[in-house]
Design an enzyme around this catalytic site. Structure first.
Site, PDB file in Angstrom:
ATOM      1  N   SER A   1      54.083  63.490  48.824  1.00 18.65           N
ATOM      2  CA  SER A   1      54.690  65.015  49.445  1.00 18.65           C
ATOM      3  C   SER A   1      55.863  64.469  50.487  1.00 18.65           C
ATOM      4  O   SER A   1      56.638  63.513  50.332  1.00 18.65           O
ATOM      5  CB  SER A   1      53.834  65.683  49.550  1.00 18.65           C
ATOM      6  OG  SER A   1      54.298  67.100  49.807  1.00 18.65           O
TER       7      SER A   1
ATOM      8  N   HIS B   1      51.218  70.924  42.582  1.00 19.60           N
ATOM      9  CA  HIS B   1      51.266  70.023  43.630  1.00 19.60           C
ATOM     10  C   HIS B   1      50.214  69.313  44.024  1.00 19.60           C
ATOM     11  O   HIS B   1      49.423  69.625  44.522  1.00 19.60           O
ATOM     12  CB  HIS B   1      52.009  70.903  44.994  1.00 19.60           C
ATOM     13  CG  HIS B   1      52.422  70.007  46.015  1.00 19.60           C
ATOM     14  ND1 HIS B   1      53.638  69.579  45.882  1.00 19.60           N
ATOM     15  CD2 HIS B   1      51.959  69.767  47.286  1.00 19.60           C
ATOM     16  CE1 HIS B   1      53.751  68.551  46.648  1.00 19.60           C
ATOM     17  NE2 HIS B   1      52.694  68.730  47.944  1.00 19.60           N
TER      18      HIS B   1
ATOM     19  N   ASP C   1      55.601  71.499  39.590  1.00 17.73           N
ATOM     20  CA  ASP C   1      55.178  71.596  40.846  1.00 17.73           C
ATOM     21  C   ASP C   1      55.976  72.538  41.801  1.00 17.73           C
ATOM     22  O   ASP C   1      57.040  72.833  41.794  1.00 17.73           O
ATOM     23  CB  ASP C   1      55.634  70.148  41.494  1.00 17.73           C
ATOM     24  CG  ASP C   1      55.089  69.932  42.925  1.00 17.73           C
ATOM     25  OD1 ASP C   1      54.893  70.917  43.786  1.00 17.73           O
ATOM     26  OD2 ASP C   1      54.957  68.764  43.006  1.00 17.73           O
TER      27      ASP C   1
END
Length: 424
Positions: A210, A367, A338
């Site tokens: 991320s 995610h 996501d």
């Protein structure tokens, strides 16, 4: 320490109630086009049409993966909705027990970084064992489940692993009025330099999740041909932060936004005395009471790193622009559904044109959920064996190059010795 971060978001489960059905319909009807041409050429492994696989490095890297020829089967119920999967993975994925040894590294601006090494590795691993640097997501650290699972997997394959906890994360100290940002790569640069100096004969690799993936890819692009890493992996990278910010403020995503803002406020509260007398454009009250990540970034982050506005910060901190400059092997894995790293933000063209890059997109995953594969639902995510296939391949290649170089050097020395004998 909160577990709410870009890779581990924990909004209240009650918030799923009235919003679940419309988002289920959205995911089912969204038109995501995957490649239907599963590849099989000679000895090359094929990939299943449920996956999207592309990149300039496709021919070079595709054969190394052992599992891509199987369909991506999301775990029933949990893996059918992106929000359920994201929250389930954050709350209910197991957290492996690992003994870690902390090292605090002083930065050039007098800040502090916490590096967590696996305890006992110096006794059990040789100095030439490959080193893997892990970069968690926003507000994340070495205690997060997704970090621990990959750490265990890499350690089981003979890699020395260290988790890079950003300033204030993972209970790391903050010694200056500056945290970290999506644009700031200096701390990572210093960590890589530090690790390289400690293990000069080892190959270095890095994996980022991320926001950590965004920072990692930006670093790779900045270092370009001079990058000291032998390979890297980017997971759930938001890539284009302007697009990510737009989607982050819509629908159910607001729940994640509030959870992350709460986590940022908690970190800030623990170190608020450092910001007490700071002047300039800082809006400390806004950061302390921020209800969204954007508000926190406007009050504190963008000012700390010299941006004119929060929009200026997002547009100039995206890693999508860095892909074209990456000169080492890079694997990017994204989930098409996501909610935090949007599908439309993936820089496909640049990945396709860069011979060092490969992109894998799964149809589901949420995610950093990826609740699929043999260890689902509570074990390691689907991505872990794929990541390890890639890293092990790179390490084998590097080892073969070193062995070939050593053999060539031996031949040269023998030839030189024979020459001297003849001359004598």
């Amino acid at each position: 320490m909160t577990r709410a971060n870009w890779g581990s978001v924990t909004p209240p489960l009650t918030d799923l109630g009235s919003r679940f059905s419309p988002f289920t319909r959205h995911v089912r009807t969204s038109k995501i086009h995957f490649s239907t041409a599963a590849m099989l050429d000679g000895d090359r492994r094929q990939y299943h049409p449920s996956l999207e696989v592309l990149g300039g490095g496709l021919d070079s890297y595709l054969p190394v993966f052992k599992t891509l020829n199987r369909p991506y089967d999301a775990f029933p119920v949990v893996g059918w909705n992106r929000h359920v999967e994201t929250i389930f993975a954050s709350l209910f994925r197991s957290v492996p027990d690992v003994r870690l040894r902390r090292e605090c590294l002083r930065t050039k601006d007098d800040g502090a970084i916490a590096l967590d090494w696996v305890a006992g590795d110096d006794r059990q691993l040789g100095v030439e064992s490959p080193v893997l640097i892990l970069l968690p997501g926003l507000t994340g650290g070495s205690e997060d489940s997704y970090v621990r699972h990959l750490l265990i997997g890499a350690r089981g394959n003979g890699m020395r692993v260290v988790v890079f906890n950003s300033r204030g994360c993972g209970h790391s100290p903050v010694t200056t009025p500056q945290f970290y940002s999506a644009s700031f790569t200096e701390d990572l640069r210093q960590v890589v330099e530090h690790v390289a100096n400690r293990y000069p004969n080892a190959n270095l690799y890095a994996v980022g999740w991320s926001l950590g993936a965004n920072i990692l890819v930006r670093y790779l692009g900045q270092e370009s041909h001079a990058c000291p890493l032998s390979g890297a992996v980017s997971l759930c990278n938001p890539f284009n932060l302007v697009i990510a910010d737009e989607d982050f403020r819509k629908g159910f995503n607001i729940v994640y936004d509030k959870a992350l803002a709460k986590a940022l406020r908690r970190i800030f509260k623990n170190h608020k005395l450092l910001f007490e007398d700071i002047g300039g454009e800082f809006n400390i009250p806004q950061a302390a009471k921020a209800k969204s990540v954007r508000e926190f970034d406007e009050g504190l982050t963008r000012v700390s790193f010299g941006f004119k506005s929060v929009d200026d910060y997002y547009s100039n901190s995206s890693s999508s622009d860095s892909i074209k400059h990456v000169c080492i092997p890079l694997l990017c894995i994204q989930a098409a559904d996501d909610p935090i790293a949007p599908y439309r933000g993936i820089p496909r063209e640049d990945i396709q044109e860069n011979p060092n890059c490969l992109l894998i997109v799964t149809p589901k995953g949420g995610h950093l959920g990826w609740v699929a594969g043999p260890e689902s639902p509570r074990g390691a995510p689907w991505t872990d064996p794929v990541v390890m296939d890639f890293l092990q391949h790179l390490e084998r290649e590097r080892s073969q190059v070193v062995a070939s170089s050593s053999g060539l050097k031996t031949v040269e020395l023998c030839t030189e010795a024979l020459h001297h004998m003849k001359c004598g």
